[in-house]
Design a protein around this motif. Sequence first.
Motif, short mmCIF file in Angstrom:
data_model
loop_
_atom_site.label_atom_id
_atom_site.label_comp_id
_atom_site.label_asym_id
_atom_site.label_seq_id
_atom_site.Cartn_x
_atom_site.Cartn_y
_atom_site.Cartn_z
N MET A 1 6.09 -56.38 -12.74
CA MET A 1 7.50 -56.75 -12.75
C MET A 1 8.28 -55.93 -13.78
N ARG A 2 7.65 -55.62 -14.91
CA ARG A 2 8.32 -54.81 -15.92
C ARG A 2 8.71 -53.45 -15.36
N ASP A 3 7.82 -52.87 -14.56
CA ASP A 3 8.12 -51.56 -13.98
C ASP A 3 9.30 -51.63 -13.02
N ILE A 4 9.41 -52.75 -12.30
CA ILE A 4 10.52 -52.92 -11.37
C ILE A 4 11.83 -53.07 -12.13
N ILE A 5 11.83 -53.94 -13.14
CA ILE A 5 13.03 -54.15 -13.95
C ILE A 5 13.46 -52.86 -14.62
N LYS A 6 12.51 -52.08 -15.04
CA LYS A 6 12.81 -50.82 -15.72
C LYS A 6 13.56 -49.85 -14.81
N LYS A 7 13.36 -49.95 -13.52
CA LYS A 7 13.98 -49.04 -12.57
C LYS A 7 15.40 -49.45 -12.18
N VAL A 8 15.82 -50.64 -12.55
CA VAL A 8 17.13 -51.15 -12.12
C VAL A 8 18.25 -50.35 -12.80
N PRO A 9 19.06 -49.61 -12.02
CA PRO A 9 20.14 -48.82 -12.63
C PRO A 9 21.43 -49.65 -12.73
N ILE A 10 22.32 -49.22 -13.58
CA ILE A 10 23.60 -49.92 -13.74
C ILE A 10 24.36 -50.06 -12.43
N PRO A 11 24.37 -49.06 -11.52
CA PRO A 11 25.08 -49.23 -10.26
C PRO A 11 24.62 -50.41 -9.41
N THR A 12 23.49 -51.02 -9.77
CA THR A 12 23.07 -52.24 -9.07
C THR A 12 24.17 -53.29 -9.12
N ALA A 13 24.94 -53.29 -10.20
CA ALA A 13 26.05 -54.23 -10.33
C ALA A 13 27.11 -53.98 -9.26
N GLY A 14 27.23 -52.72 -8.84
CA GLY A 14 28.17 -52.42 -7.76
C GLY A 14 27.75 -53.04 -6.45
N VAL A 15 26.44 -53.05 -6.18
CA VAL A 15 25.93 -53.68 -4.97
C VAL A 15 26.13 -55.20 -5.06
N ALA A 16 25.90 -55.75 -6.25
CA ALA A 16 26.12 -57.19 -6.46
C ALA A 16 27.58 -57.55 -6.22
N LEU A 17 28.49 -56.68 -6.66
CA LEU A 17 29.92 -56.91 -6.43
C LEU A 17 30.24 -56.87 -4.95
N GLY A 18 29.66 -55.90 -4.25
CA GLY A 18 29.89 -55.81 -2.81
C GLY A 18 29.40 -57.04 -2.08
N LEU A 19 28.24 -57.55 -2.49
CA LEU A 19 27.69 -58.76 -1.86
C LEU A 19 28.56 -59.98 -2.13
N ALA A 20 29.00 -60.14 -3.38
CA ALA A 20 29.84 -61.30 -3.72
C ALA A 20 31.15 -61.26 -2.93
N ALA A 21 31.75 -60.08 -2.84
CA ALA A 21 33.00 -59.94 -2.10
C ALA A 21 32.77 -60.14 -0.60
N LEU A 22 31.64 -59.64 -0.09
CA LEU A 22 31.32 -59.81 1.33
C LEU A 22 31.18 -61.29 1.66
N GLY A 23 30.58 -62.06 0.76
CA GLY A 23 30.46 -63.49 0.99
C GLY A 23 31.81 -64.15 1.16
N ASN A 24 32.79 -63.74 0.35
CA ASN A 24 34.14 -64.29 0.47
C ASN A 24 34.81 -63.83 1.76
N LEU A 25 34.54 -62.59 2.16
CA LEU A 25 35.11 -62.07 3.40
C LEU A 25 34.56 -62.81 4.62
N LEU A 26 33.27 -63.15 4.59
CA LEU A 26 32.62 -63.79 5.73
C LEU A 26 32.73 -65.31 5.72
N GLN A 27 33.18 -65.89 4.63
CA GLN A 27 33.22 -67.35 4.51
C GLN A 27 33.97 -68.04 5.64
N PRO A 28 35.13 -67.50 6.08
CA PRO A 28 35.83 -68.16 7.20
C PRO A 28 35.02 -68.18 8.50
N TYR A 29 34.07 -67.28 8.62
CA TYR A 29 33.27 -67.20 9.84
C TYR A 29 31.99 -68.03 9.74
#
Length: 329
Positions: free
Chosen positions: A1-29
Amino acid sequence: MRDIIKKVPIPTAGVALGLAALGNLLQPYAEIAHIACGTLSLFLVSMLVAKLIMFPSMLRADMKNSIFASVSATFFMTLMQLAGYLAPVAIVPAFGLWCSAVAGHFMLMAWFTMYYIRRFKLTEVFPTYFICYVGIIVAAVTSPAFGAEAFGQGIFWFGFACYLVLLAVVTTRYIKHEIPEGARPLFCIYAAPMGLSLVGYLAVMPDPNPVFVAVLMALGQLMLVGVVTRVPKFLALQFYPSYAAMTFPFVISAMALGKGVQALYAAGFSIPALPVIQALIAVETLFAAVMVSYVFVHFMKFFFGTPKAAKAPKEAPEAPAVLIAEVVE
């Protein structure tokens, strides 16, 4: 698990942002889509927090790169979005999280200004600068959940003013200097600020100006078209953390179109070819969902797969070393 965590780059937060926003976009559906996207977003945020705790020196080193430093603002933008998820069930902790995220974003902005803007170099400028300064408009978008619309109005105008300045600066950089291969997908960020501005404006203005709404909506769609036409070239590249740029911009563009049409309709304006525009909203929503899913899967392969080192592109010797990511077979 340490090796996996070590590979996590800062842009991962951008994907997290996209997912959070996508959830709001899809909520009405589908509410289940809202919950699923929020959960996945929280998972990615947790991985970044784990890296901050376990490997703080790596993140400090990343912050010496202008791209990663500016992209780190997506972490706070994601927390603002997730605070909105939490608000209906726990308003007090949600408000605390939101305030902390807004404060964190402003502190990052101040640090970035002192560290990078004070010793300005045009070659270090990328569309990620939009994230650092214009991304604060997410605070305006989420402010109604906490009854802070007045504060959100000030945030909107601040972020929008930053956008007008940065649009000229970032475009000048693109005209004058070559873009490293690993940074090319960052061009997709161009599609985000106009849409985010429109969504933020509509969230906090009790009586929005229809002309202003129509102009932002039209310009946002033009930006989106300009970006989408180049997406096939970006997808043909090997995997880079900059793939994260192909998430939130498409989500916020679809959201802006839908909310803009609703605002104009509510103001009594006749919208020509409304069925066509409604179909376009559906297409953009589907495209955003596909792109976010595609990028998320590639990040998961990067974390859990067996990578090999990628070579730096020959045509761009100035490419930041941290962007020469590992490639997933």
